[in-house]
Design a protein around this motif. Structure first.
Motif, PDB file in Angstrom:
ATOM      1  N   ASN A   9      -1.783   8.456 -25.599  1.00 40.82           N
ATOM      2  CA  ASN A   9      -2.664   8.046 -26.690  1.00 40.82           C
ATOM      3  C   ASN A   9      -1.973   7.733 -28.013  1.00 40.82           C
ATOM      4  N   SER A  10      -0.718   8.056 -28.143  1.00 44.61           N
ATOM      5  CA  SER A  10      -0.031   7.852 -29.421  1.00 44.61           C
ATOM      6  C   SER A  10       1.238   7.021 -29.285  1.00 44.61           C
ATOM      7  N   SER A  11       1.382   6.340 -28.187  1.00 47.24           N
ATOM      8  CA  SER A  11       2.560   5.497 -27.980  1.00 47.24           C
ATOM      9  C   SER A  11       2.442   4.240 -28.836  1.00 47.24           C
ATOM     10  N   PRO A  12       3.557   3.554 -29.054  1.00 45.06           N
ATOM     11  CA  PRO A  12       3.466   2.257 -29.732  1.00 45.06           C
ATOM     12  C   PRO A  12       2.509   1.300 -29.015  1.00 45.06           C
ATOM     13  N   ASP A  13       2.504   1.317 -27.676  1.00 44.46           N
ATOM     14  CA  ASP A  13       1.588   0.445 -26.938  1.00 44.46           C
ATOM     15  C   ASP A  13       0.133   0.789 -27.236  1.00 44.46           C
ATOM     16  N   ALA A  14      -0.186   2.080 -27.357  1.00 47.07           N
ATOM     17  CA  ALA A  14      -1.552   2.486 -27.675  1.00 47.07           C
ATOM     18  C   ALA A  14      -1.950   1.973 -29.056  1.00 47.07           C
ATOM     19  N   PHE A  15      -1.050   2.113 -30.028  1.00 45.39           N
ATOM     20  CA  PHE A  15      -1.366   1.615 -31.373  1.00 45.39           C
ATOM     21  C   PHE A  15      -1.448   0.093 -31.400  1.00 45.39           C
ATOM     22  N   ALA A  16      -0.641  -0.587 -30.596  1.00 42.87           N
ATOM     23  CA  ALA A  16      -0.730  -2.052 -30.518  1.00 42.87           C
ATOM     24  C   ALA A  16      -2.097  -2.459 -29.971  1.00 42.87           C
ATOM     25  N   ARG A  17      -2.591  -1.722 -28.974  1.00 43.42           N
ATOM     26  CA  ARG A  17      -3.926  -2.011 -28.426  1.00 43.42           C
ATOM     27  C   ARG A  17      -4.995  -1.796 -29.494  1.00 43.42           C
ATOM     28  N   TYR A  18      -4.926  -0.650 -30.187  1.00 41.88           N
ATOM     29  CA  TYR A  18      -5.910  -0.383 -31.255  1.00 41.88           C
ATOM     30  C   TYR A  18      -5.910  -1.510 -32.280  1.00 41.88           C
ATOM     31  N   MET A  19      -4.726  -1.876 -32.747  1.00 45.63           N
ATOM     32  CA  MET A  19      -4.629  -2.911 -33.776  1.00 45.63           C
ATOM     33  C   MET A  19      -5.118  -4.254 -33.226  1.00 45.63           C
ATOM     34  N   GLY A  20      -4.811  -4.534 -31.966  1.00 44.41           N
ATOM     35  CA  GLY A  20      -5.255  -5.772 -31.352  1.00 44.41           C
ATOM     36  C   GLY A  20      -6.759  -5.853 -31.176  1.00 44.41           C
ATOM     37  N   GLY A  34      -8.816  -4.745 -33.452  1.00 40.13           N
ATOM     38  CA  GLY A  34      -9.431  -4.769 -34.775  1.00 40.13           C
ATOM     39  C   GLY A  34      -9.479  -3.443 -35.498  1.00 40.13           C
ATOM     40  N   ALA A  35      -8.753  -2.446 -35.029  1.00 41.06           N
ATOM     41  CA  ALA A  35      -8.733  -1.145 -35.715  1.00 41.06           C
ATOM     42  C   ALA A  35      -8.212  -1.315 -37.137  1.00 41.06           C
ATOM     43  N   ILE A  36      -8.667  -0.439 -38.004  1.00 42.31           N
ATOM     44  CA  ILE A  36      -8.191  -0.376 -39.387  1.00 42.31           C
ATOM     45  C   ILE A  36      -7.379   0.902 -39.514  1.00 42.31           C
ATOM     46  N   ALA A  37      -6.126   0.779 -39.909  1.00 42.89           N
ATOM     47  CA  ALA A  37      -5.249   1.945 -40.034  1.00 42.89           C
ATOM     48  C   ALA A  37      -4.672   2.003 -41.440  1.00 42.89           C
ATOM     49  N   ASN A  38      -4.482   3.217 -41.913  1.00 42.52           N
ATOM     50  CA  ASN A  38      -3.785   3.463 -43.174  1.00 42.52           C
ATOM     51  C   ASN A  38      -2.629   4.398 -42.888  1.00 42.52           C
ATOM     52  N   LEU A  39      -1.559   4.210 -43.631  1.00 40.25           N
ATOM     53  CA  LEU A  39      -0.350   4.996 -43.448  1.00 40.25           C
ATOM     54  C   LEU A  39       0.009   5.669 -44.764  1.00 40.25           C
ATOM     55  N   ALA A  40       0.239   6.962 -44.712  1.00 39.40           N
ATOM     56  CA  ALA A  40       0.750   7.699 -45.867  1.00 39.40           C
ATOM     57  C   ALA A  40       2.252   7.807 -45.698  1.00 39.40           C
ATOM     58  N   GLU A  41       2.973   7.531 -46.782  1.00 42.92           N
ATOM     59  CA  GLU A  41       4.429   7.561 -46.747  1.00 42.92           C
ATOM     60  C   GLU A  41       4.966   8.384 -47.908  1.00 42.92           C
ATOM     61  N   ALA A  42       6.142   8.967 -47.701  1.00 41.49           N
ATOM     62  CA  ALA A  42       6.835   9.636 -48.789  1.00 41.49           C
ATOM     63  C   ALA A  42       7.220   8.594 -49.834  1.00 41.49           C
ATOM     64  N   PRO A  86       6.995   8.227 -42.774  1.00 41.46           N
ATOM     65  CA  PRO A  86       5.568   8.389 -42.501  1.00 41.46           C
ATOM     66  C   PRO A  86       5.164   9.862 -42.557  1.00 41.46           C
ATOM     67  N   LEU A  87       4.033  10.124 -43.218  1.00 39.06           N
ATOM     68  CA  LEU A  87       3.570  11.499 -43.424  1.00 39.06           C
ATOM     69  C   LEU A  87       2.165  11.762 -42.879  1.00 39.06           C
ATOM     70  N   GLY A  88       1.388  10.713 -42.689  1.00 40.68           N
ATOM     71  CA  GLY A  88       0.013  10.871 -42.235  1.00 40.68           C
ATOM     72  C   GLY A  88      -0.603   9.514 -42.001  1.00 40.68           C
ATOM     73  N   TYR A  89      -1.811   9.513 -41.439  1.00 40.73           N
ATOM     74  CA  TYR A  89      -2.459   8.239 -41.157  1.00 40.73           C
ATOM     75  C   TYR A  89      -3.929   8.434 -40.839  1.00 40.73           C
ATOM     76  N   THR A  90      -4.655   7.322 -40.903  1.00 33.41           N
ATOM     77  CA  THR A  90      -6.027   7.259 -40.412  1.00 33.41           C
ATOM     78  C   THR A  90      -6.131   6.078 -39.468  1.00 33.41           C
ATOM     79  N   LEU A  91      -7.110   6.134 -38.578  1.00 34.85           N
ATOM     80  CA  LEU A  91      -7.362   5.050 -37.642  1.00 34.85           C
ATOM     81  C   LEU A  91      -8.860   4.937 -37.425  1.00 34.85           C
ATOM     82  N   LEU A  92      -9.434   3.817 -37.825  1.00 37.06           N
ATOM     83  CA  LEU A  92     -10.852   3.515 -37.621  1.00 37.06           C
ATOM     84  C   LEU A  92     -10.983   2.547 -36.460  1.00 37.06           C
ATOM     85  N   THR A  93     -11.876   2.857 -35.501  1.00 36.18           N
ATOM     86  CA  THR A  93     -12.069   2.022 -34.315  1.00 36.18           C
ATOM     87  C   THR A  93     -13.558   1.898 -34.008  1.00 36.18           C
ATOM     88  N   ALA A  94     -13.863   1.045 -33.063  1.00 37.95           N
ATOM     89  CA  ALA A  94     -15.220   1.005 -32.525  1.00 37.95           C
ATOM     90  C   ALA A  94     -15.526   2.385 -31.936  1.00 37.95           C
TER      91      ALA A  94
END
Length: 171
Positions: A44-55, A57-65, A71-79
């Motif tokens: 569920n957290s592989s690069p391929d999984a995130f590529a699918r989410y983004m593909g 239409g997911a909306i993601a935010n990344l928290a960075e130092a 990378p320090l944190g993130y959100t992911l909005l999906t259907a």
């Protein structure tokens, strides 16, 4: 620790995957079986999984130092993919995680505020999320953010089923 928050793009998939695996491990080590954590993160957290989410239409935010942009944190909005009666305008906050060193810095509320703003901006009217039934700390955070329990689900992590709560919040 100083951090910044920004919208993630497909170029951030590796960073999202890294922080997703790290935060899941950090949150559930000692609670869930280690092999189950590894299997869950691999699936569920592989690069391929995130590529699918983004593909999709997911909306993601990344928290960075601030220093170095780690990378320090993130959100992911999906259907929505939750066992509750769907309503027009629903969206799921599939993930919201922040690494432990950022706890108490305001990052969690900032991540939630951004996810809410993103959902509203996209025209959604209700935000749903699932949370591990034994994670009282997260439940208190969501309740403080205006969420209420809307249902339950059984959630598979690796080879083990767990009981989750489903929370909802009008936008």
């Amino acid at each position: 620790m100083d951090w910044r928050l920004r919208r993630a793009t497909p170029a951030d998939i590796a960073a999202l995957s890294l922080v997703a695996g790290a935060t899941f491990l950090e949150a559930f080590a000692g609670i869930l079986d280690g092999a189950d954590i590894v299997a869950h993160v691999t699936r569920n957290s592989s690069p391929d999984a995130f590529a699918r989410y983004m593909g999709q239409g997911a909306i993601a935010n990344l928290a960075e130092a601030e220093a170095g942009a780690a990378p320090l944190g993130y959100t992911l909005l999906t259907a929505p993919d939750l066992p509750v009666a769907p309503k027009p305008g629903d969206i799921e906050l599939k993930r919201i995680y922040a690494l432990f060193p950022t706890h108490g810095t305001g990052l969690g509320p900032a991540l939630m505020a951004q996810a809410i703003a993103d959902a509203q901006e996209a025209g959604h009217r209700r935000l749903l999320l699932g949370v591990y039934g034994g994670n009282r700390r997260a439940q208190r955070f969501y309740e403080k953010q205006g969420f209420t329990v809307a249902g339950t689900r059984r959630f598979l992590v690796g080879a083990t089923w767990h009981d989750d709560l489903i929370y909802a919040r009008s936008l």
